[in-house]
Structure formats: structure tokens, C-alpha cells
Design a protein around this motif. Structure first.
Motif, mmCIF file in Angstrom:
data_model
loop_
_atom_site.group_PDB
_atom_site.id
_atom_site.type_symbol
_atom_site.label_atom_id
_atom_site.label_comp_id
_atom_site.label_asym_id
_atom_site.label_seq_id
_atom_site.Cartn_x
_atom_site.Cartn_y
_atom_site.Cartn_z
ATOM 1 N N CYS A 210 -20.227 -7.553 30.021
ATOM 2 C CA CYS A 210 -18.788 -7.364 30.127
ATOM 3 C C CYS A 210 -18.197 -7.123 28.743
ATOM 4 O O CYS A 210 -18.578 -7.769 27.761
ATOM 5 C CB CYS A 210 -18.130 -8.600 30.744
ATOM 6 N N THR A 211 -17.279 -6.216 28.669
ATOM 7 C CA THR A 211 -16.575 -5.897 27.439
ATOM 8 C C THR A 211 -15.183 -5.415 27.789
ATOM 9 O O THR A 211 -14.977 -4.827 28.855
ATOM 10 C CB THR A 211 -17.336 -4.824 26.624
ATOM 11 N N SER A 212 -14.232 -5.663 26.899
ATOM 12 C CA SER A 212 -12.865 -5.202 27.146
ATOM 13 C C SER A 212 -12.635 -3.784 26.652
ATOM 14 O O SER A 212 -11.558 -3.232 26.859
ATOM 15 C CB SER A 212 -11.872 -6.157 26.474
ATOM 16 N N ASN A 213 -13.641 -3.196 26.004
ATOM 17 C CA ASN A 213 -13.502 -1.845 25.454
ATOM 18 C C ASN A 213 -13.840 -0.815 26.515
ATOM 19 O O ASN A 213 -14.986 -0.701 26.952
ATOM 20 C CB ASN A 213 -14.432 -1.679 24.254
ATOM 21 N N ARG A 214 -12.845 -0.065 26.938
ATOM 22 C CA ARG A 214 -13.062 0.884 28.033
ATOM 23 C C ARG A 214 -14.097 1.949 27.680
ATOM 24 O O ARG A 214 -14.741 2.506 28.579
ATOM 25 C CB ARG A 214 -11.745 1.550 28.435
ATOM 26 N N ARG A 215 -14.284 2.199 26.384
ATOM 27 C CA ARG A 215 -15.232 3.244 25.968
ATOM 28 C C ARG A 215 -16.684 2.809 26.165
ATOM 29 O O ARG A 215 -17.592 3.637 26.109
ATOM 30 C CB ARG A 215 -14.977 3.625 24.513
ATOM 31 N N ASP A 216 -16.902 1.541 26.425
ATOM 32 C CA ASP A 216 -18.264 1.058 26.651
ATOM 33 C C ASP A 216 -18.732 1.282 28.088
ATOM 34 O O ASP A 216 -19.926 1.160 28.366
ATOM 35 C CB ASP A 216 -18.357 -0.439 26.342
ATOM 36 N N TYR A 217 -17.812 1.601 28.970
ATOM 37 C CA TYR A 217 -18.165 1.731 30.377
ATOM 38 C C TYR A 217 -18.669 3.143 30.681
ATOM 39 O O TYR A 217 -18.118 4.135 30.203
ATOM 40 C CB TYR A 217 -16.974 1.351 31.253
ATOM 41 N N ASP A 218 -19.686 3.209 31.517
ATOM 42 C CA ASP A 218 -20.368 4.477 31.769
ATOM 43 C C ASP A 218 -19.798 5.248 32.953
ATOM 44 O O ASP A 218 -19.796 6.482 32.938
ATOM 45 C CB ASP A 218 -21.852 4.201 32.028
ATOM 46 N N TYR A 219 -19.392 4.539 33.975
ATOM 47 C CA TYR A 219 -18.918 5.206 35.202
ATOM 48 C C TYR A 219 -17.612 4.559 35.643
ATOM 49 O O TYR A 219 -17.439 3.339 35.515
ATOM 50 C CB TYR A 219 -19.965 5.093 36.314
ATOM 51 N N TRP A 220 -16.743 5.400 36.223
ATOM 52 C CA TRP A 220 -15.411 4.971 36.633
ATOM 53 C C TRP A 220 -15.106 5.431 38.052
ATOM 54 O O TRP A 220 -15.575 6.488 38.488
ATOM 55 C CB TRP A 220 -14.348 5.563 35.705
ATOM 56 N N GLY A 221 -14.286 4.633 38.730
ATOM 57 C CA GLY A 221 -13.724 5.077 39.988
ATOM 58 C C GLY A 221 -12.467 5.894 39.745
ATOM 59 O O GLY A 221 -12.039 6.084 38.604
ATOM 60 N N GLN A 222 -11.859 6.346 40.835
ATOM 61 C CA GLN A 222 -10.700 7.232 40.739
ATOM 62 C C GLN A 222 -9.380 6.462 40.608
ATOM 63 O O GLN A 222 -8.351 7.051 40.279
ATOM 64 C CB GLN A 222 -10.651 8.160 41.952
ATOM 65 N N GLY A 223 -9.408 5.173 40.876
ATOM 66 C CA GLY A 223 -8.204 4.353 40.735
ATOM 67 C C GLY A 223 -7.465 4.141 42.041
ATOM 68 O O GLY A 223 -7.552 4.952 42.973
ATOM 69 N N THR A 224 -6.727 3.033 42.105
ATOM 70 C CA THR A 224 -5.882 2.736 43.258
ATOM 71 C C THR A 224 -4.550 2.193 42.735
ATOM 72 O O THR A 224 -4.517 1.368 41.818
ATOM 73 C CB THR A 224 -6.575 1.745 44.227
ATOM 74 N N GLN A 225 -3.455 2.666 43.315
ATOM 75 C CA GLN A 225 -2.119 2.317 42.824
ATOM 76 C C GLN A 225 -1.673 0.966 43.374
ATOM 77 O O GLN A 225 -1.763 0.706 44.577
ATOM 78 C CB GLN A 225 -1.114 3.388 43.242
ATOM 79 N N VAL A 226 -1.169 0.120 42.486
ATOM 80 C CA VAL A 226 -0.549 -1.152 42.858
ATOM 81 C C VAL A 226 0.894 -1.124 42.367
ATOM 82 O O VAL A 226 1.140 -0.886 41.186
ATOM 83 C CB VAL A 226 -1.305 -2.342 42.239
ATOM 84 N N THR A 227 1.830 -1.332 43.293
ATOM 85 C CA THR A 227 3.247 -1.336 42.946
ATOM 86 C C THR A 227 3.855 -2.654 43.408
ATOM 87 O O THR A 227 3.731 -3.030 44.575
ATOM 88 C CB THR A 227 3.977 -0.162 43.601
ATOM 89 N N VAL A 228 4.510 -3.353 42.474
ATOM 90 C CA VAL A 228 5.151 -4.629 42.781
ATOM 91 C C VAL A 228 6.639 -4.495 42.493
ATOM 92 O O VAL A 228 7.048 -4.308 41.349
ATOM 93 C CB VAL A 228 4.550 -5.774 41.949
ATOM 94 N N SER A 229 7.432 -4.552 43.527
ATOM 95 C CA SER A 229 8.882 -4.436 43.357
ATOM 96 C C SER A 229 9.586 -5.071 44.533
ATOM 97 O O SER A 229 9.027 -5.193 45.628
ATOM 98 C CB SER A 229 9.296 -2.971 43.204
ATOM 99 N N SER A 230 10.831 -5.448 44.288
ATOM 100 C CA SER A 230 11.640 -6.039 45.354
ATOM 101 C C SER A 230 12.548 -4.985 45.974
ATOM 102 O O SER A 230 13.265 -5.271 46.939
ATOM 103 C CB SER A 230 12.457 -7.199 44.799
#
Length: 123
Positions: A103-123
Motif C-alpha cells: 500500500c502506498t498513498s502515491n497514485r503513481r505507484d499503482y499499475d492499474y485503475w478502474g474507471q471511477g464511480t461518482q459519489v455526491t453528498v448534498s442536502s
């Protein structure tokens, strides 16, 4: 090539919960650390949590300690991010990513990525 697909995002009110899922094309326990990142509009992509190859977990954002929990269901080739007591500042696109060693917090160390999912928090 490892493939990752996120799901589970959506719109919730402050204080609500969501459970994100990251389905991988291969079994990851013992092989890949899986990290969760998020990117809010106009901001850098930041590390949120990570589960190591041997299921140790790391939280990277102080404000999410105790609110977010990462876990792995290896039989289902899935890593979850349970998010409770969501706040407007948690609004972002959430990504999962795979890192071959630790595990690392540096995004450049990661080899593969998903496409992402949107999270919206609002009232």
C-alpha cells in the motif's frame, strides 16, 4: 493485465452511507494491494484507504478515520469501501487501483485503475 471495475456510487444526504465495490479480473489476495482514491472537481487525486496483499488496512485521510472501512471478499474478487456518515466534502469520483507490492498513498505507484464511480453528498 488486471482489470478493475467500480460500482456503488450515488447521491446521498449528509450522514448517509454508501458501499463501493471494486471487482477485479483476478484474485488479488496475496498478489495485489488495492487502494481507493478520490478526486474532487479542481483538486488532486488523493489516497483514501488501502488494503494490502495480506489484508492489512491503511487509512490516508484523517477526516475519514472511523467513517470509512476497506475490506476484501476474495472469493468474489471484490474489494469494498464502506463509507458511513458521509459529508459534502466527501463528494468526488472514487477510484480503485492495484499496486503489485505494498500500500502506498502515491497514485503513481499503482499499475492499474478502474474507471471511477461518482459519489455526491448534498442536502
Amino acid at each position: 493485465q488486471l482489470q478493475l471495475v467500480e460500482s456503488g456510487g450515488g447521491s446521498v444526504q449528509p450522514g448517509g452511507s454508501l458501499r463501493l465495490s471494486c471487482v477485479t479480473s483476478e484474485y488479488t489476495q496475496g498478489e495485489w494491494a488495492i487502494g481507493w482514491f478520490r478526486q474532487a472537481p479542481g483538486k488532486e487525486r488523493e489516497a483514501v484507504s488501502c488494503i494490502s496483499r495480506h489484508d492489512n488496512t491503511v487509512d490516508y485521510v484523517h477526516s475519514e478515520k472511523g467513517r470509512f472501512t476497506v475490506s476484501r471478499d476474495n472469493a468474489m474478487k471484490t474489494v469494498h469501501l464502506q463509507m458511513d456518515n458521509l459529508q459534502p466534502e466527501d463528494t468526488a469520483i472514487y477510484y480503485c487501483a492495484a499496486e503489485r507490492w505494498e500500500c502506498t498513498s502515491n497514485r503513481r505507484d499503482y499499475d492499474y485503475w478502474g474507471q471511477g464511480t461518482q459519489v455526491t453528498v448534498s442536502s
